[in-house]
Design a protein around this motif. Structure first.
Motif, mmCIF file in Angstrom:
data_model
loop_
_atom_site.group_PDB
_atom_site.id
_atom_site.type_symbol
_atom_site.label_atom_id
_atom_site.label_comp_id
_atom_site.label_asym_id
_atom_site.label_seq_id
_atom_site.Cartn_x
_atom_site.Cartn_y
_atom_site.Cartn_z
ATOM 1 N N ARG A 54 84.555 -24.442 -31.868
ATOM 2 C CA ARG A 54 84.855 -23.010 -31.726
ATOM 3 C C ARG A 54 85.835 -22.551 -32.802
ATOM 4 N NH1 ARG A 54 81.459 -19.660 -29.296
ATOM 5 N NH2 ARG A 54 80.348 -20.944 -27.792
ATOM 6 N N ILE A 55 86.857 -23.354 -32.998
ATOM 7 C CA ILE A 55 87.877 -22.986 -33.986
ATOM 8 C C ILE A 55 87.234 -22.943 -35.384
ATOM 9 C CG2 ILE A 55 90.028 -23.772 -35.107
ATOM 10 C CD1 ILE A 55 90.597 -22.706 -32.349
ATOM 11 N N ALA A 56 86.427 -23.955 -35.666
ATOM 12 C CA ALA A 56 85.801 -24.016 -36.988
ATOM 13 C C ALA A 56 84.811 -22.869 -37.179
ATOM 14 C CB ALA A 56 85.092 -25.355 -37.163
ATOM 15 N N GLY A 57 84.166 -22.459 -36.084
ATOM 16 C CA GLY A 57 83.083 -21.495 -36.233
ATOM 17 C C GLY A 57 83.459 -20.053 -35.947
ATOM 18 N N ALA A 58 84.699 -19.811 -35.539
ATOM 19 C CA ALA A 58 85.061 -18.438 -35.144
ATOM 20 C C ALA A 58 85.058 -17.509 -36.353
ATOM 21 C CB ALA A 58 86.432 -18.435 -34.463
ATOM 22 N N GLU A 59 84.104 -16.604 -36.382
ATOM 23 C CA GLU A 59 84.059 -15.651 -37.490
ATOM 24 C C GLU A 59 84.945 -14.443 -37.218
ATOM 25 O OE1 GLU A 59 79.914 -14.898 -37.883
ATOM 26 O OE2 GLU A 59 79.560 -16.881 -38.768
ATOM 27 N N ARG A 60 85.246 -14.253 -35.958
ATOM 28 C CA ARG A 60 86.082 -13.132 -35.531
ATOM 29 C C ARG A 60 87.103 -13.634 -34.524
ATOM 30 N NH1 ARG A 60 81.605 -8.523 -34.295
ATOM 31 N NH2 ARG A 60 80.540 -8.729 -36.278
ATOM 32 N N PRO A 61 88.192 -12.879 -34.361
ATOM 33 C CA PRO A 61 89.173 -13.315 -33.364
ATOM 34 C C PRO A 61 88.682 -13.115 -31.929
ATOM 35 C CG PRO A 61 89.861 -11.257 -34.401
ATOM 36 C CD PRO A 61 88.656 -11.731 -35.149
ATOM 37 N N PHE A 62 87.653 -12.278 -31.771
ATOM 38 C CA PHE A 62 87.231 -11.908 -30.413
ATOM 39 C C PHE A 62 85.790 -11.452 -30.485
ATOM 40 C CE2 PHE A 62 87.770 -8.546 -26.857
ATOM 41 C CZ PHE A 62 87.537 -9.481 -25.859
ATOM 42 N N THR A 63 85.072 -11.578 -29.375
ATOM 43 C CA THR A 63 83.684 -11.093 -29.377
ATOM 44 C C THR A 63 83.588 -9.640 -28.918
ATOM 45 O OG1 THR A 63 83.406 -11.864 -27.114
ATOM 46 C CG2 THR A 63 82.709 -13.368 -28.873
ATOM 47 N N GLY A 64 84.681 -9.110 -28.391
ATOM 48 C CA GLY A 64 84.618 -7.747 -27.869
ATOM 49 C C GLY A 64 84.133 -7.708 -26.427
#
Ligand code: PLP
Length: 524
Positions: A54-64
């Motif tokens: 998850r950390i490696a793949g997080a493109e945004r801080p949040f999904t909304g």
């Protein structure tokens, strides 16, 4: 049943196909002990893998993700039907938590005082939860107690509190402030009772107690006052100047006013790093006033404590060494995971106000025998060994490395402030001494100006819903503002410029839509 005497002889627990010799691991496969260490290793490694992905793949801080959409997923889970298999539970966790969590390590998380964390502290967290020491008594922690004490001494030394200092780790700044004010209240009650011409009861003094703190201080001061049984008007907000720092002259005025009204000031709370403005109250002048008036001086450095290890900015905390009590939140500016906080006191004797002895836990004779029972100083009983995270951080990285990380975000906030002062789309409030930036979108034409509040509120929500970035909001003089709290050294000025463009886009569209709707309405 006899247990193998040595861990090395224990059968492999997670490997359930091969029947364990004792059968105990099969009977109780989830109980962490000498029979199940393989399962422990595998289970935690699997959890770490999920987080790492998850950390490696997080493109945004949040999904909304919205609460309305997520709530049914969580309420739909039958808690009375366990999945048994950790992998299945982790799959489920991806859907109900990991996928839509808010990721503070992401460079475009710019909202609250949550920091990205350092790996040595995560190592500490893994160790402390597994060993599960409880720091209330020596007989439940042993070395943990001494490590915590050493870190309290280290912090007190960094502050400069002197030879009689002491303190205790707490769950957070709110609890630290509460405990400091509890001690201050008890000291004030003792003093007031002693000085009264006729003997006074506690309940007669309580309603007259006052706490003086700036109007920019943290709301935990008010909460503490309520928990401490003080009156509704117990917290007096002292005026701040344009830089949002307490005005010493205003403080002097309030002290005099309290005296004239026969009120008892039980504490002055200065903030070393206000939550919104990162402003540091003038500590030396406040210390002078407290000494002159004989008042308890508390410094809430929940946010600013990172300066204690800053290689370049320690001087901003000058005067903190004169405090009677200090709050530090390692989980804010020391890059530690929640929870990690402490309250420090100049005079260890004042901690007696939190001391109770129980025959079943910490009988008084243990104190006489100098057995170090930390519960004697704490308002908690069972208590996490949070200190281990800071310990490993200092042993692996060192204090300067932490202070340098904090310095970087303070520098970045100054750059962001400069960027905003040049940007006609925004108006920026005072320059922070730490790492916040408070600003607002200003619609270009006069008709749009009336829509500024709505535009800023909308921009923040729309940005969060997009998940592109997360920023905070606050009010200044009754108006809605936006706020960056920078705690991530990975956040670049480009990230900040990009987020400003996104905010201006959302706010601008809001204003355009409203103005168009108005026009259409008038056109009938
Ligand atoms: C965050 C904060 C607190 C409260 O600390 P918690 O750890 O959130 O309980 C208190 N004072 C100030 C100035 C803060 O910024």
């Amino acid at each position: 049943m006899s247990f193998p005497g040595h861990i090395a002889e224990a059968p492999s627990a997670g490997d359930t196909s091969a029947a364990p010799a004792s059968g105990a691991a099969q009977a109780r496969p989830h109980l962490f002990n000498h029979l199940t260490v393989d399962s422990y290793r595998r289970s935690l490694a699997a959890g770490i893998d999920r987080v790492a992905s998850r950390i490696a793949g997080a493109e945004r801080p949040f999904t909304g993700m919205s609460p309305a959409r997520l709530a049914p997923e969580i309420s739909g889970i039958d808690l009375d039907r366990p999945l048994e298999d950790p992998a299945a539970a982790l799959d489920e966790l991806e859907d109900v938590y990991l996928r839509d969590a808010v990721y503070f390590h992401h460079p475009r998380y710019l909202a609250h005082l949550n920091c990205p964390v350092v790996i040595p502290a995560l190592l500490g967290e893994a160790v402390l939860t597994a060993v599960n020491s409880s720091l209330d008594t020596w007989d439940q922690s042993a070395g943990g107690t001494l490590i915590e004490r050493r870190l309290i001494d280290w912090t007190a030394e960094r502050i400069g509190l002197g030879p009689d200092a002491d303190g205790i780790f707490t769950s957070g700044g709110t609890q630290s402030n509460f405990q400091a004010l509890l001690l201050a209240r008890e000291e004030a009650l003792e003093l007031a009772a002693k000085n009264a011409p006729t003997p006074l009861e506690r309940h007669e003094i309580l309603p007259r107690l006052r706490i003086l703190t700036s109007e920019a201080s943290h709301f935990s001061v008010q909460k503490s006052a309520k928990l401490l049984g003080l009156g509704r008007d117990a917290v007096i907000a002292v005026e701040t100047g344009p830089e949002r720092r307490m005005r010493p002259a205003a403080l002097a005025r309030e002290i005099e006013r309290c005296r004239a009204d026969d009120l008892v000031v039980m504490a002055v709370v200065a903030t070393a790093g206000t939550t919104d403005f990162g402003s540091i109250d003038p500590l030396p002048k406040i210390a002078d006033l407290c000494r002159w008036a004989g008042l308890w001086f508390h410094v809430d450095a929940a946010y600013g404590c990172g300066l204690l290890v800053s290689p370049t900015r320690r001087h901003l905390l000058d005067g903190i060494e004169r405090a009677d009590s200090v709050t530090v939140d390692y989980h804010k500016s020391f890059f530690q995971p929640v929870s990690s906080s402490a309250v420090l006191v100049r005079d260890r004797a004042t901690l007696r106000h939190a001391t109770y002895y129980a025959d079943y836990l910490n009988p008084a004779r243990m104190a006489e025998q100098r057995i170090p029972n930390q519960v004697d100083k704490s308002i908690q009983t069972t208590r996490r060994f949070d200190a281990l995270k800071l310990w490993l951080t200092l042993r692996i990285m060192g204090a300067d490395a932490i202070g340098s990380l904090f310095d970087e975000v303070v520098d970045r906030a100054a750059e962001a402030w400069a960027l905003l002062t040049e940007d006609p789309r925004f108006e920026v409030v005072t320059k922070s001494q730490l790492s916040t930036v408070v600003f607002r979108y200003l619609p270009a034409d006069q008709r749009g100006r009336d829509l500024a509040d709505g535009a800023n509120l909308h921009a923040r929500e729309a940005l969060a819903a997009s998940g592109e970035a997360v920023v905070a909001g606050t009010k200044v003089d009754g108006r809605h503002y936006l706020k960056f709290t920078l705690l991530n050294p990975e956040t670049s000025l480009d990230d900040i410029a990009h987020v400003l463009d996104l905010l201006a886009g959302h706010a601008g569209r809001y204003v355009d839509e409203r103005l168009t709707a108005e026009l259409l309405h008038r056109a009938g």
